[in-house]
Design a protein around this motif. Structure first.
Motif, mmCIF file in Angstrom:
data_model
loop_
_atom_site.group_PDB
_atom_site.id
_atom_site.type_symbol
_atom_site.label_atom_id
_atom_site.label_comp_id
_atom_site.label_asym_id
_atom_site.label_seq_id
_atom_site.Cartn_x
_atom_site.Cartn_y
_atom_site.Cartn_z
ATOM 1 N N VAL A 10 -3.382 -10.626 -0.285
ATOM 2 C CA VAL A 10 -3.613 -9.360 0.410
ATOM 3 C C VAL A 10 -4.805 -8.630 -0.194
ATOM 4 O O VAL A 10 -5.656 -8.082 0.528
ATOM 5 C CB VAL A 10 -2.350 -8.477 0.357
ATOM 6 N N ALA A 11 -4.903 -8.612 -1.516
ATOM 7 C CA ALA A 11 -6.052 -7.963 -2.164
ATOM 8 C C ALA A 11 -7.354 -8.598 -1.705
ATOM 9 O O ALA A 11 -8.331 -7.899 -1.404
ATOM 10 C CB ALA A 11 -5.920 -8.038 -3.681
ATOM 11 N N ALA A 12 -7.372 -9.926 -1.626
ATOM 12 C CA ALA A 12 -8.583 -10.619 -1.183
ATOM 13 C C ALA A 12 -8.923 -10.258 0.262
ATOM 14 O O ALA A 12 -10.091 -10.029 0.602
ATOM 15 C CB ALA A 12 -8.406 -12.130 -1.333
ATOM 16 N N LEU A 13 -7.912 -10.197 1.127
ATOM 17 C CA LEU A 13 -8.151 -9.845 2.523
ATOM 18 C C LEU A 13 -8.681 -8.414 2.667
ATOM 19 O O LEU A 13 -9.406 -8.103 3.609
ATOM 20 C CB LEU A 13 -6.865 -10.011 3.332
ATOM 21 N N LEU A 14 -8.336 -7.549 1.707
ATOM 22 C CA LEU A 14 -8.824 -6.165 1.716
ATOM 23 C C LEU A 14 -10.178 -6.017 1.027
ATOM 24 O O LEU A 14 -10.712 -4.917 0.957
ATOM 25 C CB LEU A 14 -7.796 -5.254 1.032
ATOM 26 N N GLY A 15 -10.720 -7.141 0.520
ATOM 27 C CA GLY A 15 -12.061 -7.104 -0.052
ATOM 28 C C GLY A 15 -12.158 -7.229 -1.549
ATOM 29 O O GLY A 15 -13.261 -7.155 -2.113
#
Length: 295
Positions: free
Chosen positions: A88-93
């Motif tokens: 999720v952190a990666a998907l948020l940038g």
């Protein structure tokens, strides 16, 4: 200093601690972004020991300004070695994943050790006493990394993230470096290995650099007397400028503006006789490469 200001154009600090946070910080993300933009710097990674900063940073990363870059530290508040939180952190940038810091086995063992305590020490100790908070976050089992960490390494590789070793000790850091190589991960930062609690010797740092890891030196360690500047400069030369990442690790109220980390490094390197192209490599080229174009 004007020449150094030019050298620092596009510089990135991979390790900063702006607010919001659960402990006092010297500046907010917005204030830090404004300082970096005014200086012509490229950006900074916002790190929290207790939460992902990806969503917060996304709000400050629009338009022609220095980027606030998100990260996640895998301590108990995000579930420890929690692959879903990393995804999720990666998907948020988010561009950086820190392995356990305040909840690492070594850090929790050293919580009551003598010496200057970090600004987060008392708050973290109180938080860790919360019912259900959980034990230290371990990364090794029977000499190898845990299956949960392999899941996280898959995500790091898929999203081309920078993996930072957090507050792991020497044995743990070596195991992570080797496991990451098995996953094809090429960007690993050994987090401030000069701090005594981590027990990563200069010879071990040289070997980690030989295996392809970047060795981080932080200005906070220098300012707080945990790393003599002369030792830091020797370590840079021993591991090589191509294997070194220099960061601020600032945000502590007593250490002043966060932008001061890279500026202090540039001045110290200049005074020590490093050439401008070496300074630019250490403070601009290397951190840009560490973020692998995802920045």
């Amino acid at each position: 200093m004007a020449e150094l200001a030019e050298v620092l154009q596009g510089a990135i600090d991979l390790h900063t601690h702006p607010s919001p946070d659960i402990v006092p910080r010297s500046q907010t993300i917005a204030e830090t972004a404004a300082d970096f933009t005014a200086a012509g710097f490229g950006g900074f990674v916002a790190k929290s020991h207790v939460a992902s900063t990806a969503g917060l940073c996304a709000a400050y990363s629009t338009g022609p300004q220095a980027r606030a870059i998100g990260s996640i530290a895998l301590n108990r508040p995000v579930g420890g070695l929690n692959a879903a939180a990393v995804e999720v952190a990666a998907l948020l940038g988010a561009r950086v994943v820190w392995l356990p810091t305040v909840d690492s086995r070594r850090q929790r063992e050293q919580a009551a050790a003598a010496g200057p305590a970090p600004v987060w020490a008392d708050t973290q100790a109180e938080l860790a006493r919360t019912p259900g908070y959980g034990p230290p976050v371990t990364v090794l089992e029977d000499g190898g990394v845990l299956p949960a960490l392999h899941d996280i390494l898959d995500i790091v590789g898929e999203h081309n993230l920078l993996l930072a070793t957090g507050h792991l000790d020497c044995e743990e850091a070596f195991a992570v470096i080797d496991a990451a190589a098995e996953h094809g991960i090429e960007r690993i930062m050994v987090t401030h290995p000069d701090l005594p609690r981590q027990r990563i010797t200069p010879d071990a740092q040289i070997e980690m650099a030989r295996r392809g890891a970047w060795i981080e030196r932080t200005m906070a360690s220098v300012l707080e007397g945990k790393l003599p500047l002369g030792h830091a400069l020797h370590g840079i030369r021993a591991c090589g400028t191509g294997s070194t990442l220099l960061t601020g690790d600032l945000g502590q109220p007593h250490n002043g503006p966060i932008i001061g980390g890279l500026r202090r490094w540039a001045a110290a390197l200049n005074d020590a006789g490093f050439q401008q192209e070496q300074i630019r490599r250490l403070l601009v080229a290397n951190p840009n490469e560490a973020l692998s174009g995802g920045f």
